[in-house]
Enzyme design. Structure first.
Site, short mmCIF file in Angstrom:
data_model
loop_
_atom_site.label_atom_id
_atom_site.label_comp_id
_atom_site.label_asym_id
_atom_site.label_seq_id
_atom_site.Cartn_x
_atom_site.Cartn_y
_atom_site.Cartn_z
N HIS A 130 0.84 -1.19 0.00
CA HIS A 130 0.00 0.00 0.00
C HIS A 130 0.88 1.25 0.00
CE1 HIS A 130 1.15 -0.49 4.21
NE2 HIS A 130 0.99 0.81 4.32
N HIS A 139 5.59 6.30 -0.84
CA HIS A 139 6.41 5.10 -0.98
C HIS A 139 5.55 3.87 -0.75
CE1 HIS A 139 6.53 5.75 3.42
NE2 HIS A 139 6.57 4.42 3.49
N THR A 178 6.20 0.03 0.89
CA THR A 178 7.16 -0.81 1.61
C THR A 178 7.20 -2.18 0.94
OG1 THR A 178 6.69 0.37 3.67
CG2 THR A 178 7.80 -1.76 3.84
#
Length: 636
Positions: free
Chosen positions: A515, A592, A594
């Site tokens: 996500h 970003h 992960t």
């Protein structure tokens, strides 16, 4: 006491003669010499550069024409059709060209005797024609000299010269004049002359500079014929041509030389008394270094005098470091807009007095126009402007600085004025205002069909189980504050996982856990004030296109690794949520995903090629912060 007849206060130099009668500058004076019709015609026909100067401004003033407002679509179309019938746009270009040459006028084909004042009202088709004439087709006897009258400084009656040599009287109300620069009229003694009335033409203002440029270009063109010159030196040439036989022998010899030459450009000179070679034949080459700079200097002066950018007038690429020509084009657009507003606008206002009723049958008080922008936006520029405006609107909405219905009205007006969505205005006009602008009905008015004994006004109530009331219902935009975690799930997670495994990652976060975090606020915030993100499509999805800045970096001091990417949509959304009262633990927000929370030991992230494909994210998910979320995470 004597009378001072002349007082000098200037710089003089007895050695150089500066400021004295010996100063060469003392002979330099300015002389006013109005051009005749024949001189104007000859200059316009004879100089291509001068013709372009006159035509450029006339063309740009009508190139994008004008847009009407205060009318419905049918009325605007009717005016457009009327302009086409009259050929108005083309005729305005012609008369503006004549303005540059000294002046021109439009003759309005209105009902009634042309020598009498024009009617105040006309019906459909009442403007029969619009004709263009030059200043030399019109004449007048006197100007109105009573400054208390609105037509002060205008001819009392116009006389139109006919081809047969006669004249016809035309009332000034039927003539719209396009005068040149009339500044000199204020200081002219003979204010009743035609030259003083029509003013100084743009042609006259730039003529000297254009003549210098044309003369320099012509002189250089003549020099090209002397790029190579053959010189023939003949001994005793003077004695030789003094006899018929000698002249014949010379002609025969020169003919032989000319047959061998590719360019018949020969100079003959006397080579002396015959000592040495019989003839001397050599070539002379001319050096044209610096000629381009000289020609450019003359051309740039013409550009400066005419106030037209060299990129536009000379068709030359911008010069200088990082020069794009945009600033010159903006300056030129500003000048054209000034000419449209100050020169063309008043003339069109007089014309529209008859054009609008001729098209619509009656005067429309709400009708107005604006000149269309000269610089047409590209699709990308238009999309960027729309995106910027909507970002500003989103921020403004988050401030809650105005009633919702007023804000909705403003945004809808902006969309309509910019023309972003075709048919939006028509579609919205069919919706009742309470639905269109989100206006809630006044509860104090009550329902006329409701029970008269029911309470009127106040807040609605809801019943709790057991029939008791829990009091007023909380407003939808005043919910209880709570912590906030906003995320978007990565929909194409499989593609990212395949890339990660190929780059050496042994495990990754599960596909359903990949996500991007939009907001993470430990400080309680009213979720309803955060509002809804408009960046996604109709299903709420958001796509970050392939490419752009991508980096693979470690996260924190543990073994987590993230894929950094750029997204102005996510960044703006993050800031909007913060402005609604949310907090954020870090100084800056960086979108970003992960990849893993357990990177392999010894994996060199510098050698990892970042994922450069598109990233497809699902709709926003609002949740409260769960500090123990990582305990249930299992990588695969």
């Amino acid at each position: 006491m004597g009378t001072v007849t002349r007082l000098f206060d200037g710089l003089r130099n007895a050695i150089t003669g500066q400021g004295t009668g010996r100063d060469p500058r003392s002979a330099s004076t300015y002389v006013s010499a109005p051009l005749t019709q024949q001189q104007v015609e000859a200059a316009y026909r004879g100089s291509g550069l001068l013709r372009k100067i006159i035509q450029i401004s006339a063309l740009d003033m009508v190139r994008e024409w004008r847009d009407w407002s205060g009318l419905d679509d049918d009325q605007a179309a009717a005016i457009w059709d009327e302009e086409k019938r009259l050929g108005l746009r083309e005729k305005i270009k012609e008369v503006e060209t004549l303005r540059g040459l000294g002046g021109g006028a439009l003759i309005l084909g209105l009902p009634g005797d042309p020598s009498q004042p024009a009617p105040r009202q006309i019906g459909t088709g009442g403007l029969a024609f619009v004709n263009v004439v030059s200043r030399w087709h019109l004449a007048f006897d006197t100007l109105q000299d009573d400054a208390r009258k609105p037509d002060f400084g205008e001819p009392v009656m116009w006389r139109l010269n006919t081809a047969a040599g006669g004249q016809q009287e035309i009332h000034p109300s039927r003539v719209i004049t396009f005068r040149a620069d009339t500044s000199a009229t204020l200081i002219s003694v003979s204010t009743n002359s035609a030259d003083a009335y029509w003013g100084e033409s743009r042609l006259a203002q730039v003529l000297d500079a254009v003549k210098d440029s044309d003369a320099a270009r012509g002189a250089f063109a003549s020099l090209l014929h002397k790029a190579r010159l053959t010189r023939v030196g003949i001994p005793n040439l003077t004695d030789l041509v003094s006899t018929a036989d000698g002249e014949k022998a010379l002609s025969s010899r020169l003919g032989t030389i000319a047959l061998a030459e590719s360019m018949f450009n020969v100079a003959i000179y006397d080579a002396g008394n015959g000592d040495g070679p019989a003839e001397k034949i050599d070539d002379v080459a001319y050096n044209f270094a610096g000629a381009k700079d000289i020609l450019n200097a003359f051309a740039e002066f013409v550009s400066a005098i005419s106030d037209i950018p060299a990129t536009r007038l000379l068709g030359r690429a911008p010069e200088g470091m990082n020069a794009s020509g945009d600033s010159q084009q903006r300056d030129w657009s500003k000048k054209v807009r000034a000419m449209q507003t100050l020169d063309l606008g008043p003339c069109l206002d007089r014309l529209d007095t008859y054009l609008v009723p001729s098209a619509l049958g009656a005067t429309q008080l709400d009708a107005s126009y604006a000149f269309a922008p000269l610089d047409v936006e590209t699709d990308k520029e238009r999309a960027d402007r729309f995106y910027t405006q909507m970002q500003a609107a989103e921020k403004l909405a988050g401030l809650n600085a105005m009633p919702e219905e007023a804000f909705n009205r403003g945004v809808q007006s902006l969309m309509i004025a910019e023309g972003y969505l075709p048919e939006l205005e028509s579609a919205l006009s069919e919706i009742p205002e309470d639905e269109r602008y989100g206006i809630s009905p006044d509860p104090s008015l009550g329902d006329p069909n409701a029970d008269p004994s029911a309470p009127k006004g106040g807040d609605p109530v809801i019943s709790a189980p057991g029939g008791s009331s829990n009091g007023p219902l909380a407003a939808a935009n005043d919910a209880a504050p709570r912590t906030l975690y906003v995320q978007r799930k990565l929909l194409n997670a499989g593609e990212l996982i395949d890339w990660a495994k190929a780059q050496g990652f042994e495990t990754t976060a599960p596909a359903d856990q990949l996500h991007v975090t939009v907001a993470y606020s430990r400080q309680p915030v009213d979720w309803m004030k955060v509002g809804q993100d408009w960046h996604g499509d109709e299903t709420g999805k958001l796509t970050v296109p392939a490419g752009g800045a991508r980096l693979v970096e470690p996260l924190g001091d543990k073994r987590a690794v993230v894929l950094l990417f750029s997204s102005s949509a996510l960044s703006w959304r993050h800031e909007a949520i913060k402005e609604a009262g949310a907090s954020f633990d870090f100084e800056q927000y960086q979108p970003h995903v992960t990849i893993t929370y357990n990177a392999p030991e010894g994996l060199d992230l510098a050698s990892v090629e970042p994922y450069r494909g598109k990233l497809e994210f699902g709709p926003e998910i609002f949740e409260e912060i769960n500090e123990g979320w990582a305990s249930n995470l299992e990588e695969a």
